[in-house]
Design an enzyme around this catalytic site. Structure first.
Site, mmCIF file in Angstrom:
data_model
loop_
_atom_site.group_PDB
_atom_site.id
_atom_site.type_symbol
_atom_site.label_atom_id
_atom_site.label_comp_id
_atom_site.label_asym_id
_atom_site.label_seq_id
_atom_site.Cartn_x
_atom_site.Cartn_y
_atom_site.Cartn_z
ATOM 1 N N LYS A 6 -75.881 -67.119 -41.865
ATOM 2 C CA LYS A 6 -75.661 -68.338 -41.077
ATOM 3 C C LYS A 6 -76.753 -69.386 -41.325
ATOM 4 O O LYS A 6 -77.828 -69.060 -41.849
ATOM 5 C CB LYS A 6 -75.624 -67.992 -39.577
ATOM 6 C CG LYS A 6 -76.936 -67.334 -39.076
ATOM 7 C CD LYS A 6 -77.939 -68.291 -38.501
ATOM 8 C CE LYS A 6 -79.335 -68.140 -38.818
ATOM 9 N NZ LYS A 6 -80.392 -67.454 -38.627
ATOM 10 N N SER A 11 -85.506 -64.815 -44.318
ATOM 11 C CA SER A 11 -85.624 -66.197 -44.802
ATOM 12 C C SER A 11 -84.918 -67.205 -43.920
ATOM 13 O O SER A 11 -84.754 -68.357 -44.305
ATOM 14 C CB SER A 11 -85.050 -66.316 -46.218
ATOM 15 O OG SER A 11 -85.726 -65.451 -47.071
ATOM 16 N N LEU A 23 -81.712 -67.048 -42.910
ATOM 17 C CA LEU A 23 -80.256 -67.138 -43.077
ATOM 18 C C LEU A 23 -79.534 -65.986 -42.372
ATOM 19 O O LEU A 23 -78.383 -65.679 -42.669
ATOM 20 C CB LEU A 23 -79.886 -67.175 -44.569
ATOM 21 C CG LEU A 23 -80.448 -68.362 -45.363
ATOM 22 C CD1 LEU A 23 -79.936 -68.338 -46.799
ATOM 23 C CD2 LEU A 23 -80.100 -69.705 -44.714
ATOM 24 N N ASP A 35 -77.332 -65.404 -33.710
ATOM 25 C CA ASP A 35 -77.138 -65.002 -35.109
ATOM 26 C C ASP A 35 -76.015 -63.975 -35.245
ATOM 27 O O ASP A 35 -75.128 -64.115 -36.097
ATOM 28 C CB ASP A 35 -78.443 -64.419 -35.697
ATOM 29 C CG ASP A 35 -79.526 -65.468 -35.878
ATOM 30 O OD1 ASP A 35 -79.290 -66.640 -35.521
ATOM 31 O OD2 ASP A 35 -80.611 -65.114 -36.381
HETATM 32 N N1 ATP Z 1 -79.308 -55.559 -46.125
HETATM 33 C C1 ATP Z 1 -80.311 -55.068 -45.397
HETATM 34 N N2 ATP Z 1 -80.705 -53.782 -45.515
HETATM 35 C C2 ATP Z 1 -81.702 -53.289 -44.754
HETATM 36 N N3 ATP Z 1 -82.418 -53.992 -43.865
HETATM 37 C C3 ATP Z 1 -82.085 -55.273 -43.703
HETATM 38 C C4 ATP Z 1 -81.026 -55.889 -44.452
HETATM 39 N N4 ATP Z 1 -80.957 -57.170 -44.075
HETATM 40 C C5 ATP Z 1 -81.917 -57.359 -43.141
HETATM 41 N N5 ATP Z 1 -82.599 -56.224 -42.919
HETATM 42 C C6 ATP Z 1 -83.711 -56.032 -41.967
HETATM 43 O O1 ATP Z 1 -83.919 -57.272 -41.297
HETATM 44 C C7 ATP Z 1 -85.260 -57.761 -41.539
HETATM 45 C C8 ATP Z 1 -85.247 -59.272 -41.674
HETATM 46 O O2 ATP Z 1 -84.869 -59.815 -40.439
HETATM 47 P P1 ATP Z 1 -85.484 -61.144 -39.845
HETATM 48 O O3 ATP Z 1 -84.793 -61.363 -38.575
HETATM 49 O O4 ATP Z 1 -86.961 -61.096 -39.855
HETATM 50 O O5 ATP Z 1 -85.048 -62.260 -40.918
HETATM 51 P P2 ATP Z 1 -83.633 -62.969 -41.120
HETATM 52 O O6 ATP Z 1 -82.640 -62.348 -40.223
HETATM 53 O O7 ATP Z 1 -83.329 -62.957 -42.577
HETATM 54 O O8 ATP Z 1 -83.933 -64.481 -40.688
HETATM 55 P P3 ATP Z 1 -83.558 -65.201 -39.280
HETATM 56 O O9 ATP Z 1 -83.663 -64.169 -38.224
HETATM 57 O O10 ATP Z 1 -84.580 -66.277 -39.128
HETATM 58 O O11 ATP Z 1 -82.194 -65.742 -39.494
HETATM 59 C C9 ATP Z 1 -85.696 -57.069 -42.825
HETATM 60 O O12 ATP Z 1 -87.100 -56.961 -42.866
HETATM 61 C C10 ATP Z 1 -85.003 -55.708 -42.705
HETATM 62 O O13 ATP Z 1 -85.750 -54.813 -41.902
HETATM 63 C C1 MEV Z 2 -85.472 -68.064 -33.995
HETATM 64 C C2 MEV Z 2 -84.076 -67.749 -33.471
HETATM 65 O O1 MEV Z 2 -83.731 -68.740 -32.511
HETATM 66 C C3 MEV Z 2 -83.024 -67.845 -34.565
HETATM 67 C C4 MEV Z 2 -83.270 -66.971 -35.755
HETATM 68 O O2 MEV Z 2 -82.227 -67.179 -36.678
HETATM 69 C C5 MEV Z 2 -84.108 -66.383 -32.827
HETATM 70 C C6 MEV Z 2 -82.882 -66.089 -31.975
HETATM 71 O O3 MEV Z 2 -82.189 -67.012 -31.506
HETATM 72 O O4 MEV Z 2 -82.623 -64.905 -31.742
HETATM 73 MG MG MG Z 3 -82.914 -62.219 -38.148
#
Ligand code: ATP
Ligand code: MEV
Ligand code: MG
Length: 373
Positions: A10, A139, A141, A199
């Site tokens: 997303k 990152s 997304l 999310d």
């Molecule tokens: N395909 C996957 N396989 C295993 N673990 C995953 C996978 N995708 C995400 N994760 C877990 O989620 C963590 C990343 O989540 P985090 O919420 O920090 O970042 P994000 O979801 O990419 O970004 P945001 O929450 O800002 O959208 C990774 O470190 C890992 O532990």
């Molecule tokens: C930073 C945040 O607002 C969005 C992360 O994609 C955390 C959340 O809403 O759970």
């Molecule tokens: Mg996340």
């Protein structure tokens, strides 16, 4: 028997972080997915294959023995519930014993979440689970949410009685969508600490949504919306960034309340512009969106979640008269740049890539979780 599921990542157009504190936010699904394949052993072969195997793109790994013998906690029920602190501790110990290499340690929270969701929904039954993703991890997304949503979709799909083969991906019915979204939210809690739920909700339902304190409004866009996504490749962790904002809120509750109120207004105005059927020209709408993104970025800066790499993207795109804001948790990660109708973005992309950033576009507002038998 094999069940497949996929769930999208997303972008957050407005309202990240403030949404954790009760403000409105606007998010949309993008066409980058996490895929889960769940292979269940045949009944007759069960004795020879009593293990749970998880194959991640970045870490092939299987449990050292039958689940019943290794899992030190009770499996859950059919209704979504939060993972207790004690269970989480037991899972953390178990994951630690697996000797995950130091450079892959960030996967631990994903593996803990996997173990808990799997045993909660499917008990101690053996299976092979293969997970791949097109999303960059950590990152902004929504890789964590897509992971939780795709996994719970596959787990729930495995218990659907009508598994007649159908061509291609198909959506789940409303009851199952609601159920898997609740489970995915519980999974997100393990990874994020205190997620708002936006999310997992946009990953489950797809399209574009307005979200406030768990309440979802599906948005119907009435204008073209194109965004450049720039991945700064600066790694960060959503859990730490969310707790940083909460700590700042404890220190300065009144100032932060005003910041969150301002973000709430931005998200509501943005949602209204996107949905508006007025005679207002697309150019005027784009100008308003640009300004709202600029104000939102300023407020994210004041929450302490921006980063010098994000500032570089903002400055670079501004040279090309384009407006950007961070998306997701910030602290690095991805930045959105609005591409008004007719924008030629090549020069900006060339300059961004010269800093080592990665630029791409994604289609916005597509399908949510889907399954395939
Ligand atoms: N395909 C996957 N396989 C295993 N673990 C995953 C996978 N995708 C995400 N994760 C877990 O989620 C963590 C990343 O989540 P985090 O919420 O920090 O970042 P994000 O979801 O990419 O970004 P945001 O929450 O800002 O959208 C990774 O470190 C890992 O532990
Ligand atoms: C930073 C945040 O607002 C969005 C992360 O994609 C955390 C959340 O809403 O759970
Ligand atoms: Mg996340």
């Amino acid at each position: 028997m094999e069940v497949k599921a996929r769930a999208p990542g997303k972008i957050i157009l407005a309202g990240e972080h403030a949404v954790v504190h009760g403000s409105t936010a606007v998010a949309a699904a993008i066409d980058l997915y996490t895929y889960v394949t769940l292979r269940l052993p045949l009944q007759s072969a069960a004795e020879n294959n009593d293990r749970l195997t998880l194959q991640l793109k970045d870490l092939p790994w299987s449990f050292p023995g039958p689940l019943k013998e290794v899992i030190p906690f009770d499996s859950n029920t059919s209704t979504p519930a939060s993972c207790s602190g004690d269970t989480l501790k037991s899972i953390a110990v178990l994951v630690e014993e697996q000797n995950i290499p130091e450079e892959k340690i960030w996967l631990s929270s994903g593996i803990s979440t996997f173990l808990w969701l799997y045993t909660s929904i499917r008990g101690f039954n053996p299976a092979t689970v293969i997970i791949t993703t097109e999303l960059p991890y950590g990152s902004g997304l929504g890789s964590s949410a897509a992971f939780c949503v795709a996994l719970t979709s596959a787990l729930i799909a495995s218990s659907i009685s009508d598994k007649t083969h159908r061509e291609g991906w198909c959506s789940l019915d409303e009851t199952n969508l609601e159920l898997l979204n609740k489970w995915a939210f519980e999974g997100e809690k393990i990874i994020h600490g205190k997620p708002s739920g936006i999310d997992n909700t946009v990953s489950a339902y797809g399209n574009m949504i307005k979200f406030c304190s768990g309440e979802i409004t599906r948005l119907q866009s009435n204008m073209p919306l194109r965004m450049l996504i720039t991945n700064t490749k600066v790694g960060r962790n959503t859990k730490a960034l969310v707790s940083g904002v909460s700590e700042r809120t404890v220190r300065h509750p009144y100032a932060m309340k005003s910041v969150f109120n301002a973000v709430d207004s931005i998200s509501k105005e943005l949602a209204a512009i996107i949905q508006s059927k007025d005679e207002v020209s697309v150019t005027e709408k784009e100008e308003s969106i640009k300004e709202l993104m600029e104000i939102n970025q300023g407020l994210l800066q004041s929450m302490g979640v921006s980063h010098s790499s994000i500032d570089t993207v903002i400055r670079t795109t501004l040279k090309h008269k384009l407006t950007s804001k961070l998306t997701g948790a910030g602290g690095g990660g991805c930045v959105l740049t609005l591409l008004p109708t007719g924008t030629v973005v090549d020069k900006a992309v060339e300059e961004l890539e010269s800093y080592g950033f990665q630029c791409f576009t994604a289609s916005i507002g597509g399908n949510g979780a889907e399954i395939c038998f």
